[in-house]
Design a protein around this motif. Structure first.
Motif, PDB file in Angstrom:
ATOM      1  N   ASN A  34       3.746   2.637 -13.355  1.00 42.26           N
ATOM      2  CA  ASN A  34       5.197   2.421 -13.218  1.00 42.26           C
ATOM      3  C   ASN A  34       5.930   2.496 -14.558  1.00 42.26           C
ATOM      4  OD1 ASN A  34       3.947  -0.015 -13.872  1.00 42.26           O
ATOM      5  ND2 ASN A  34       5.587  -1.262 -12.986  1.00 42.26           N
ATOM      6  N   CYS A  84       5.966   4.402  -7.554  1.00 43.10           N
ATOM      7  CA  CYS A  84       4.851   4.640  -6.625  1.00 43.10           C
ATOM      8  C   CYS A  84       5.271   4.657  -5.172  1.00 43.10           C
ATOM      9  CB  CYS A  84       3.793   3.562  -6.797  1.00 43.10           C
ATOM     10  SG  CYS A  84       3.126   3.495  -8.450  1.00 43.10           S
ATOM     11  N   HIS A  85       6.307   3.893  -4.827  1.00 46.85           N
ATOM     12  CA  HIS A  85       6.655   3.736  -3.413  1.00 46.85           C
ATOM     13  C   HIS A  85       7.895   4.518  -3.038  1.00 46.85           C
ATOM     14  CE1 HIS A  85       3.616   0.804  -2.474  1.00 46.85           C
ATOM     15  NE2 HIS A  85       3.906   0.149  -3.596  1.00 46.85           N
ATOM     16  N   TYR A  87       1.937 -10.123   5.623  1.00 46.08           N
ATOM     17  CA  TYR A  87       1.076  -9.127   5.005  1.00 46.08           C
ATOM     18  C   TYR A  87       1.668  -8.683   3.659  1.00 46.08           C
ATOM     19  CZ  TYR A  87      -0.929  -4.385   4.506  1.00 46.08           C
ATOM     20  OH  TYR A  87      -1.529  -3.247   4.045  1.00 46.08           O
ATOM     21  N   ILE A 142       7.870  -1.062   6.761  1.00 47.30           N
ATOM     22  CA  ILE A 142       6.648  -1.869   6.667  1.00 47.30           C
ATOM     23  C   ILE A 142       6.807  -3.230   7.342  1.00 47.30           C
ATOM     24  CG2 ILE A 142       7.216  -2.696   4.330  1.00 47.30           C
ATOM     25  CD1 ILE A 142       4.127  -2.607   3.886  1.00 47.30           C
ATOM     26  N   LYS A 145       1.527  -4.805  10.125  1.00 50.44           N
ATOM     27  CA  LYS A 145       1.792  -5.327   8.776  1.00 50.44           C
ATOM     28  C   LYS A 145       2.762  -6.503   8.817  1.00 50.44           C
ATOM     29  CE  LYS A 145       0.087  -1.117   6.839  1.00 50.44           C
ATOM     30  NZ  LYS A 145       0.273   0.136   6.153  1.00 50.44           N
ATOM     31  N   CYS A 204       9.127  -0.311  -8.850  1.00 52.35           N
ATOM     32  CA  CYS A 204       8.250  -0.050  -7.703  1.00 52.35           C
ATOM     33  C   CYS A 204       8.416   1.397  -7.225  1.00 52.35           C
ATOM     34  CB  CYS A 204       8.583  -0.988  -6.544  1.00 52.35           C
ATOM     35  SG  CYS A 204       8.669  -2.728  -6.993  1.00 52.35           S
ATOM     36  N   LYS A 262      -5.887  -1.571  -6.268  1.00 57.77           N
ATOM     37  CA  LYS A 262      -5.875  -0.161  -6.690  1.00 57.77           C
ATOM     38  C   LYS A 262      -4.966   0.050  -7.906  1.00 57.77           C
ATOM     39  CE  LYS A 262      -7.552   2.128  -2.668  1.00 57.77           C
ATOM     40  NZ  LYS A 262      -7.387   3.184  -1.708  1.00 57.77           N
ATOM     41  N   SER A 263      -4.092   1.044  -7.820  1.00 67.79           N
ATOM     42  CA  SER A 263      -3.263   1.329  -8.998  1.00 67.79           C
ATOM     43  C   SER A 263      -2.096   0.363  -9.121  1.00 67.79           C
ATOM     44  CB  SER A 263      -2.737   2.751  -8.910  1.00 67.79           C
ATOM     45  OG  SER A 263      -2.111   2.934  -7.670  1.00 67.79           O
ATOM     46  N   MET A 264      -1.855  -0.427  -8.090  1.00 69.36           N
ATOM     47  CA  MET A 264      -0.687  -1.317  -8.122  1.00 69.36           C
ATOM     48  C   MET A 264      -0.855  -2.353  -9.236  1.00 69.36           C
ATOM     49  SD  MET A 264       1.320  -2.770  -4.946  1.00 69.36           S
ATOM     50  CE  MET A 264       2.136  -4.353  -4.905  1.00 69.36           C
ATOM     51  N   PRO A 265       0.153  -2.483 -10.109  1.00 68.76           N
ATOM     52  CA  PRO A 265       0.008  -3.404 -11.231  1.00 68.76           C
ATOM     53  C   PRO A 265      -0.183  -4.844 -10.753  1.00 68.76           C
ATOM     54  CG  PRO A 265       1.974  -2.041 -11.482  1.00 68.76           C
ATOM     55  CD  PRO A 265       1.460  -1.806 -10.103  1.00 68.76           C
ATOM     56  N   LEU A 272       2.275   7.612  -5.340  1.00 72.75           N
ATOM     57  CA  LEU A 272       0.981   6.958  -5.525  1.00 72.75           C
ATOM     58  C   LEU A 272       0.742   5.857  -4.488  1.00 72.75           C
ATOM     59  CD1 LEU A 272      -1.317   7.371  -7.434  1.00 72.75           C
ATOM     60  CD2 LEU A 272      -0.192   5.933  -9.108  1.00 72.75           C
ATOM     61  N   PHE A 276       0.406  -9.075  -0.278  1.00 71.34           N
ATOM     62  CA  PHE A 276       0.093  -7.862  -1.036  1.00 71.34           C
ATOM     63  C   PHE A 276       0.675  -7.881  -2.457  1.00 71.34           C
ATOM     64  CE2 PHE A 276      -1.375  -3.639  -1.244  1.00 71.34           C
ATOM     65  CZ  PHE A 276      -2.041  -3.369  -0.058  1.00 71.34           C
TER      66      PHE A 276
END
Lengths: 444, 131
Positions: free
Chosen positions: A43, B46-47, B73, B63, B69, B43, B83-86, B56, B77
């Motif tokens: 990011n 990636c989103h 949920y 969602i 979800k 955000c 994964k790649s999410m910081p 990504l 999260f």
């Protein structure tokens, strides 16, 4: 004035190299999620990449325009001081943008991820550029060739649409998610149209100079295409938002306008047929060579762009890597090849002898660049098809992670091609940087 | 030239008002706070919403209303660093604001639209919520 143009161009080449390095690192993060995650997570890496390569496009076209109007068209610049302030302002903004990313103080709007306050000095820099450009050109040239109109249009609309990207700070827009989101994408679509005006104007300028034919920038046909481009800049943006629930007419109008670009495609094919016997002797000229590459990538990208602007097809390609193939295809394949042609043209004027010493390696770089780009875009298209199939054509829903695992092989090739692009850029840009820095020291 | 500028100005005003009008209610204070967090942490790198954004991570438009979800949920999260999410460290209040933001975004429409009506001229009729 030469010095100022040179600094713009040298900085732009450095931005191109740095931007490609950030891009390659971001690419590694695509396949290895943990790579540099603690230091510069994706990011942050992505805005570093995006802002730096946009810097390349903006600085290189700006430096070129300053150089062409003063050194080639031999006009007296309205104010050298203003140009100096413009340069310093942009350098300070670049530093501020990097600080904003590094410290994590982000605005977080896509493409404009830096702290929003930095938009103000950037906007001011464009206003200075506009004043200088129009004050210089309006008085000294009657009957503008089309490239002067394009540069002027690009600057004027850039000022407006840069402002528009910040409308989200006004509650009227911000409070309504759909309105805000749509206007955000309106401004982005039009901003791309603005820098295209600057870059395509440069391409037409170069063609008229290389072919030594002033008529290229004049006549009905040139202006017809100018207006077509302008029309698309103003109204075509909504093809990015076909599925966003706004009033249908906004998107339908855009659909109609986008389809006018078929005329451009057909015209290119006709012109190509005519020029099949093109003078081969010019192929040694790197500037000409890169413009020929542009021609090829325009053809490829126009077909992709036209297809994905048809809502029926867009429904399935939107939100997939096919859109990325389109944006990378245009910014690298078209904008970057034209701007490299522009730098070659200038370096050739400044020091032909030095440039010719590097011709062999430059040709190698040219092929590494173009072949890598071909592989790069193919991977994105294939990855996009997979994602689309996952989104629309599978009965049993699999998770996002499973879909990503499936396109992983393409992403590995994509990453390799990205490194190829970086190498191609290094090969091509380094000799020019070298020559320009040397020339800078000896110029006034 | 003046005519062109005038037409462009009128077009813009219509787009800013009628063209982008829709029947979703104004975003709440809490949702706006969530949106600010969404921006400050980028955000969008990636989103996506409505398929626009980074590639990504998954699209987040619907969602909250996704039956597998939903808010709990999402809440779980956010600080997961998967994964790649910081690895974010949101407070409960911040997580609530983000969930509220995503909830109000969800109320604006549908994406992806699997059963859009396609027309012979290439046009696609999208589905609207709140109508």
């Amino acid at each position: 004035m030469k010095k100022t143009s040179f600094i713009f161009i040298v900085l732009s080449l450095l931005a191109l190299i740095a931007g490609a390095i950030f891009g390659a690192l971001a690419g590694i993060q695509y396949v290895k999620p943990d790579f540099l995650k603690e230091v510069i997570a994706f990011n942050k890496m992505r805005p570093f990449h995006v802002s730096t390569v946009l810097g390349w496009i903006i600085l290189c076209s700006t430096g070129g325009i300053y150089y062409y109007i003063t050194e080639v068209l031999k006009l007296n610049l309205f104010s050298k001081k203003l140009a100096g302030v413009h340069l310093v302002l942009f350098i300070l903004c670049a530093i501020a943008i990097y600080v904003s990313f590094a410290t994590g103080k982000m605005g977080g709007r896509e493409y404009f991820a830096y702290a929003p306050i930095i938009s103000l000095p950037i906007l001011f820099g464009w206003i200075l550029f506009g004043i200088n450009y129009f004050k210089t050109v309006v008085k000294q040239i009657k009957g503008w060739p089309v490239y002067l109109w394009m540069w002027g249009t690009g600057i004027a609309f850039m000022i407006y649409h840069l402002g528009e990207t910040n409308f989200w700070m006004i509650p009227y827009f911000r409070e309504n998610f759909i309105k805000d989101f749509t206007i955000q994408w309106k401004s982005y679509g039009s901003l791309a149209g603005c820098w295209n005006m600057l870059v395509y104007g440069t391409a037409i300028f170069l063609m008229s100079r290389i072919k030594n034919d002033d008529n290229i920038g004049k006549g009905k046909k040139a202006f017809f295409f100018y207006f077509l481009g302008l029309f698309n800049l103003m109204l075509g943006w909504a093809h990015h938002t076909y599925i966003v629930p706004t009033q249908p007419w906004v998107r339908f109008l855009s659909y109609g306008v986008s389809m006018t670009e078929w005329i451009i495609l057909i015209s290119i094919i006709i012109d190509w047929k005519k020029s099949l016997s093109a003078e081969k002797k010019k192929l040694n000229n790197m500037s000409y060579k890169f413009l020929m590459a542009t021609d090829f990538w325009v053809f490829f990208n126009l077909i992709v762009a036209l297809l994905i602007s048809i809502p029926y097809i867009n429904l399935f390609t939107h939100g997939t890597h096919i859109t990325v193939a389109h944006s990378m295809g245009t910014t690298i394949g078209i904008n970057t090849t034209i701007l490299l042609a522009s730098v070659f043209y200038i370096v050739n004027l400044e020091d032909k002898v030095q440039l010719n010493k590097h011709i062999k390696i430059l040709k190698l770089g040219y092929w590494v660049f173009n072949i890598s780009l071909g592989v790069f875009l193919t991977c994105l298209l294939l990855g996009g098809v997979e994602k689309s199939v996952w989104m629309y054509f599978t009965d049993k829903p699999s998770s996002f992670g499973q879909m990503q695992d499936k396109i992983q092989p393409y992403m590995y090739v994509f990453l390799t091609a990205g490194f190829g692009l970086l190498i191609g850029i290094l090969i091509v840009a380094s000799p020019m940087l070298n020559i320009l820095v040397r020339k800078y020291k000896h110029s006034t | 030239m003046i005519a062109l500028v005038a037409m462009f100005a009128i077009y813009n005003v219509i787009v800013y008002t009628q063209g982008t009008s829709n029947s979703t209610p104004k975003m709440s204070e809490k949702a706006l706070k969530g949106e600010q967090l969404y921006q400050e942490n980028n955000c969008t790198a990636c989103h996506q919403f409505y398929g626009l954004g980074g590639y990504l991570g998954p699209d987040l438009t619907n969602i909250i209303s996704n039956k597998y979800k939903g808010p709990t949920y999402v809440n779980a999260f956010l600080n997961s660093g998967i994964k790649s999410m910081p690895q974010f460290n949101f407070t409960e209040e911040e997580k609530d604001a983000l969930v509220q933001f995503l909830t109000e975004v969800d109320q604006t429409g549908y994406y992806p639209i699997k059963d859009a009506e396609k027309e012979a001229n290439g046009w696609v009729r999208i589905k609207y919520k709140n109508q």
